[in-house]
Design an enzyme around this catalytic site. Structure first.
Site, PDB file in Angstrom:
ATOM      1  N   GLU A  84       0.938  -0.898  -0.043  1.00  0.00           N
ATOM      2  CA  GLU A  84       0.081  -0.242   0.025  1.00  0.00           C
ATOM      3  C   GLU A  84       0.697   1.279  -0.032  1.00  0.00           C
ATOM      4  O   GLU A  84       1.665   1.521   0.878  1.00  0.00           O
ATOM      5  CB  GLU A  84      -0.903   0.196   1.254  1.00  0.00           C
ATOM      6  CG  GLU A  84      -1.588   1.068   1.703  1.00  0.00           C
ATOM      7  CD  GLU A  84      -2.594   1.974   0.634  1.00  0.00           C
ATOM      8  OE1 GLU A  84      -3.933   1.217  -0.138  1.00  0.00           O
ATOM      9  OE2 GLU A  84      -2.344   3.471   0.492  1.00  0.00           O
ATOM     10  N   GLN A  85       0.926   2.013  -0.847  1.00  0.00           N
ATOM     11  CA  GLN A  85       1.359   3.027  -1.359  1.00  0.00           C
ATOM     12  C   GLN A  85       1.663   4.132  -0.013  1.00  0.00           C
ATOM     13  O   GLN A  85       2.704   4.769   0.508  1.00  0.00           O
ATOM     14  CB  GLN A  85       1.274   3.979  -2.271  1.00  0.00           C
ATOM     15  CG  GLN A  85      -0.338   4.720  -2.693  1.00  0.00           C
ATOM     16  CD  GLN A  85      -0.509   6.147  -3.565  1.00  0.00           C
ATOM     17  OE1 GLN A  85       0.099   4.914  -4.159  1.00  0.00           O
ATOM     18  NE2 GLN A  85      -1.766   6.330  -3.194  1.00  0.00           N
ATOM     19  N   ARG A 129     -17.468   3.955   5.106  1.00  0.00           N
ATOM     20  CA  ARG A 129     -16.280   3.373   4.261  1.00  0.00           C
ATOM     21  C   ARG A 129     -15.336   2.980   5.180  1.00  0.00           C
ATOM     22  O   ARG A 129     -14.352   1.686   5.560  1.00  0.00           O
ATOM     23  CB  ARG A 129     -15.566   3.895   3.344  1.00  0.00           C
ATOM     24  CG  ARG A 129     -16.703   4.740   1.962  1.00  0.00           C
ATOM     25  CD  ARG A 129     -15.421   5.313   1.412  1.00  0.00           C
ATOM     26  NE  ARG A 129     -14.859   4.815   1.011  1.00  0.00           N
ATOM     27  CZ  ARG A 129     -14.047   4.667  -0.658  1.00  0.00           C
ATOM     28  NH1 ARG A 129     -15.567   5.020  -1.744  1.00  0.00           N
ATOM     29  NH2 ARG A 129     -13.440   4.817  -0.516  1.00  0.00           N
ATOM     30  N   TYR A 183     -28.575   9.482   4.450  1.00  0.00           N
ATOM     31  CA  TYR A 183     -29.037   8.332   4.617  1.00  0.00           C
ATOM     32  C   TYR A 183     -28.146   8.539   5.868  1.00  0.00           C
ATOM     33  O   TYR A 183     -26.649   9.122   5.887  1.00  0.00           O
ATOM     34  CB  TYR A 183     -28.484   7.311   4.292  1.00  0.00           C
ATOM     35  CG  TYR A 183     -27.780   7.037   2.809  1.00  0.00           C
ATOM     36  CD1 TYR A 183     -26.448   6.431   3.638  1.00  0.00           C
ATOM     37  CD2 TYR A 183     -26.910   7.653   2.080  1.00  0.00           C
ATOM     38  CE1 TYR A 183     -25.017   6.353   2.880  1.00  0.00           C
ATOM     39  CE2 TYR A 183     -25.504   7.075   1.308  1.00  0.00           C
ATOM     40  CZ  TYR A 183     -24.771   6.220   1.693  1.00  0.00           C
ATOM     41  OH  TYR A 183     -23.843   5.587   1.065  1.00  0.00           O
ATOM     42  N   ASP A 239     -11.332  -0.886  -8.993  1.00  0.00           N
ATOM     43  CA  ASP A 239     -11.707   0.076  -9.828  1.00  0.00           C
ATOM     44  C   ASP A 239     -10.539  -0.006 -10.584  1.00  0.00           C
ATOM     45  O   ASP A 239     -10.319   0.530 -11.796  1.00  0.00           O
ATOM     46  CB  ASP A 239     -11.234   1.678  -8.942  1.00  0.00           C
ATOM     47  CG  ASP A 239     -12.430   1.784  -8.327  1.00  0.00           C
ATOM     48  OD1 ASP A 239     -13.079   1.315  -8.260  1.00  0.00           O
ATOM     49  OD2 ASP A 239     -12.808   2.711  -7.217  1.00  0.00           O
TER      50      ASP A 239
HETATM   51  C1  LIG Z   1     -18.622   9.055  -4.275  1.00  0.00           C
HETATM   52  C2  LIG Z   1     -18.519   7.975  -4.825  1.00  0.00           C
HETATM   53  C3  LIG Z   1     -20.030   7.470  -4.032  1.00  0.00           C
HETATM   54  C4  LIG Z   1     -19.539   5.865  -3.909  1.00  0.00           C
HETATM   55  N1  LIG Z   1     -19.841   5.366  -3.150  1.00  0.00           N
HETATM   56  C5  LIG Z   1     -20.023   3.651  -3.588  1.00  0.00           C
HETATM   57  C6  LIG Z   1     -21.641   3.148  -3.514  1.00  0.00           C
HETATM   58  O1  LIG Z   1     -22.244   3.685  -2.752  1.00  0.00           O
HETATM   59  N2  LIG Z   1     -20.880   1.964  -2.936  1.00  0.00           N
HETATM   60  C7  LIG Z   1     -20.030   1.012  -3.510  1.00  0.00           C
HETATM   61  O2  LIG Z   1     -19.812  -0.198  -3.822  1.00  0.00           O
HETATM   62  N3  LIG Z   1     -18.899   1.895  -4.245  1.00  0.00           N
HETATM   63  C8  LIG Z   1     -19.189   3.375  -3.913  1.00  0.00           C
HETATM   64  N4  LIG Z   1     -17.714   4.301  -4.682  1.00  0.00           N
HETATM   65  C9  LIG Z   1     -17.134   3.448  -5.455  1.00  0.00           C
HETATM   66  C10 LIG Z   1     -16.350   2.837  -4.522  1.00  0.00           C
HETATM   67  O3  LIG Z   1     -15.868   3.997  -3.390  1.00  0.00           O
HETATM   68  C11 LIG Z   1     -15.140   2.382  -5.410  1.00  0.00           C
HETATM   69  O4  LIG Z   1     -15.287   1.414  -6.114  1.00  0.00           O
HETATM   70  C12 LIG Z   1     -14.240   1.446  -4.809  1.00  0.00           C
HETATM   71  O5  LIG Z   1     -13.114   2.462  -3.121  1.00  0.00           O
HETATM   72  C13 LIG Z   1     -12.982   0.408  -4.758  1.00  0.00           C
HETATM   73  O6  LIG Z   1     -12.053  -0.247  -4.458  1.00  0.00           O
HETATM   74  P1  LIG Z   1     -10.357  -0.421  -5.126  1.00  0.00           P
HETATM   75  O7  LIG Z   1      -9.675  -1.416  -3.650  1.00  0.00           O
HETATM   76  O8  LIG Z   1     -10.826  -0.965  -5.976  1.00  0.00           O
HETATM   77  O9  LIG Z   1      -9.928   0.624  -5.109  1.00  0.00           O
HETATM   78  P2  LIG Z   1      -9.489   1.889  -3.632  1.00  0.00           P
HETATM   79  O10 LIG Z   1     -10.226   2.067  -2.990  1.00  0.00           O
HETATM   80  O11 LIG Z   1      -9.004   3.218  -5.277  1.00  0.00           O
HETATM   81  O12 LIG Z   1      -8.028   1.544  -3.942  1.00  0.00           O
HETATM   82  C14 LIG Z   1      -7.082   1.810  -3.796  1.00  0.00           C
HETATM   83  C15 LIG Z   1      -6.062   2.038  -2.469  1.00  0.00           C
HETATM   84  O13 LIG Z   1      -4.401   1.221  -3.517  1.00  0.00           O
HETATM   85  C16 LIG Z   1      -3.532   2.223  -2.976  1.00  0.00           C
HETATM   86  N5  LIG Z   1      -3.008   2.775  -4.738  1.00  0.00           N
HETATM   87  C17 LIG Z   1      -2.948   3.558  -5.541  1.00  0.00           C
HETATM   88  N6  LIG Z   1      -2.143   3.150  -6.067  1.00  0.00           N
HETATM   89  C18 LIG Z   1      -0.840   2.347  -5.649  1.00  0.00           C
HETATM   90  C19 LIG Z   1       0.314   2.613  -6.263  1.00  0.00           C
HETATM   91  N7  LIG Z   1       1.253   3.056  -7.028  1.00  0.00           N
HETATM   92  N8  LIG Z   1       1.132   1.666  -4.947  1.00  0.00           N
HETATM   93  C20 LIG Z   1       0.276   1.081  -3.734  1.00  0.00           C
HETATM   94  N9  LIG Z   1      -0.579   0.825  -3.688  1.00  0.00           N
HETATM   95  C21 LIG Z   1      -1.623   1.581  -4.392  1.00  0.00           C
HETATM   96  C22 LIG Z   1      -4.788   3.864  -2.927  1.00  0.00           C
HETATM   97  O14 LIG Z   1      -3.611   4.270  -1.657  1.00  0.00           O
HETATM   98  C23 LIG Z   1      -5.697   2.781  -2.197  1.00  0.00           C
HETATM   99  O15 LIG Z   1      -5.160   2.531  -0.798  1.00  0.00           O
HETATM  100  C24 LIG Z   1     -18.204   5.485  -4.464  1.00  0.00           C
HETATM  101  C25 LIG Z   1     -17.371   6.107  -5.090  1.00  0.00           C
HETATM  102  C26 LIG Z   1     -17.551   8.121  -5.217  1.00  0.00           C
HETATM  103  C27 LIG Z   1     -16.191   8.331  -5.644  1.00  0.00           C
END
Ligand SMILES: Cc1cc2nc3c(=O)[nH]c(=O)nc-3n(C[C@H](O)[C@H](O)[C@H](O)COP(=O)(O)OP(=O)(O)OC[C@H]3O[C@@H](n4cnc5c(N)ncnc54)[C@H](O)[C@@H]3O)c2cc1C
Length: 396
Positions: A33-34, A107, A216, A293
């Site tokens: 994790e960065q 979250r 909510y 994502d």
């Molecule tokens: C306004 C908003 C509302 C949302 N509402 C919902 C909802 O109601 N329900 C739902 O299911 N989803 C919702 N989402 C979407 C959800 O937040 C994301 O889809 C989810 O957080 C994705 O998780 P992830 O682990 O794939 O990515 P992220 O949460 O982006 O985590 C990525 C991680 O990788 C780390 N990282 C990044 N680059 C590097 C690197 N080069 N090296 C090492 N570490 C790195 C980051 O620091 C982070 O900790 C919402 C998003 C937004 C913006």
């Protein structure tokens, strides 16, 4: 010979979910994790019945239930007039067909549930201050490069590094994310700061021309979550910076008094520039793949980004269980099982944004169509999503 660990880039919800799944299947996992610490920003997210199915599979239902909140209804109102557009009951009875509830969660609490579960497993090593910058294939595995010059050897790499994924850059190479022109301001209030006449137990969305507000309760009802969204071409891209309340009030100038009063309760907003990408069918390369994502970033209008990341994690686990000695093949099976479902969420989310932000004839049509439908009809458009995947047979 001891097998090299699976490397997971990113310790967000998706990264921790896949680390948990893989470690429980007997793999050693290193999460890189960065950030300086593992954690999540404080904001609410919604959890569809589809992800509760996965929580059950992972044995996490109880810890999730301890911190989640379960709204009785999803409600849509017109932001100008306050009129009810549609109310869909989502209590346990209403969702009996899915056998799972609809919840909302802070979250940070969701992330903590996964973190606690990961910390119970010695097979998972969690490393912070470890920014992944790239990878190179190696015989039977992969070498992961870090920003501080370190090199980590693994049997495979899973890029769960979010919207601006460095791992994706190397596999898909589709440049920067697509800036949607939609901005989200988020805030969380202690419940005692919400006057009773502004409170609602429901997930309520006030839809209006190029704007909407969602609110909510959160954390068993102790917090109140607000998300205000509007169109703006003022911002290029960014994440987690502070919003300008003046701009927000201007965008909601035509809103009903109830909405304005709610917005006035907040002094400090966190701002997101909302981005997504075009769906792609291939996000794997040999022993490297993407998840969450990083693989399929989506706008939040279906409230499913985190849910999809968690579904990804169990699908990837199942693919590796089915072909433990063929990692590249398992990654192909995993993405094959996921890309159409996640692509559909990406594209449908854009369409839902149009519906929420409708004006003119489209707004009239939306209101009439929703108002004339039965409550149960509220689920017809999302049945494919909420019925979820079978975590034991996600390839069917
Ligand atoms: C306004 C908003 C509302 C949302 N509402 C919902 C909802 O109601 N329900 C739902 O299911 N989803 C919702 N989402 C979407 C959800 O937040 C994301 O889809 C989810 O957080 C994705 O998780 P992830 O682990 O794939 O990515 P992220 O949460 O982006 O985590 C990525 C991680 O990788 C780390 N990282 C990044 N680059 C590097 C690197 N080069 N090296 C090492 N570490 C790195 C980051 O620091 C982070 O900790 C919402 C998003 C937004 C913006």
């Amino acid at each position: 010979m001891v097998a090299l660990p699976f490397i997971v880039a990113g310790g967000g919800i998706g990264g921790l979910a896949v680390a948990l799944v893989l470690a429980r299947q007997g793999h050693a996992v290193q999460v890189l994790e960065q950030a300086d610490a593992l954690g999540e920003i404080g904001a609410g997210i919604q959890l569809g019945p589809n992800v509760f199915r996965i929580f059950e599979h992972l044995g996490l239902t109880e810890p999730i239930r301890r911190v989640a909140y379960f709204p009785p209804n999803l409600v849509m109102r017109d932001v100008r007039t306050g009129e009810l557009v549609v109310r869909t009951a989502v209590g346990e009875q209403a969702l009996a067909a899915y056998g799972q509830p609809y919840g909302v969660i802070y979250r940070a609490d969701l992330h903590q549930v996964f973190l606690d579960a990961c910390r119970e497993l010695p097979a998972i090593a969690l490393h912070v201050k470890s920014k992944v910058t790239g990878f190179a294939p190696r015989e039977g595995g992969v070498e992961v490069q870090l920003a501080d010059g370190r090199r980590v050897q693994g049997s495979a790499l899973i890029g769960a590094d979010g919207l601006w994924s460095r791992v994706r850059e190397q596999i898909v190479g589709d440049g920067k994310p697509r800036v949607s022109g939609h901005i989200a301001y988020r805030a969380v209030l202690p419940m005692q700061d919400v006057p009773p006449h502004l409170y609602s137990p429901d997930v309520t969305l006030w839809g209006g021309e190029k704007t909407h507000l969602v609110h909510y309760p959160l954390r068993r009802g102790e917090l109140f979550n607000l998300v205000a969204v509007f169109h703006s071409d003022r911002y290029e891209e960014g994440w987690n910076t502070f919003g300008d309340p003046q701009e927000l009030h201007l965008r909601f100038a035509q809103a009903a008094p109830h909405v304005k009063e709610l917005l006035n309760k907040i002094e400090t907003w966190k701002m997101w520039v909302l981005c997504d990408r075009e769906p792609v069918a291939n996000w794997s390369q040999g022993h490297v793949t993407l998840l969450g994502d990083a693989a399929h970033p989506m706008l939040q209008y279906l409230a499913q980004g985190a849910c999809m990341a968690i579904e990804d994690a169990v699908t990837l686990g199942a693919a590796l269980r089915a072909a433990p000695t063929d990692i590249a093949g398992a990654f192909r099976t995993y993405q094959q099982a996921r890309y159409l479902r996640t692509g559909r969420v990406q594209l449908t989310a854009r369409f839902y944004g149009e519906i929420y932000h409708a004006s003119g004839v489209m707004r009239e049509l939306r209101n009439r169509m929703f108002q004339s439908g039965s409550e149960a009809a509220g689920f017809i458009g999302t049945h494919w999503l909420y019925q979820g995947i079978d975590p034991d047979r996600p390839f069917d």
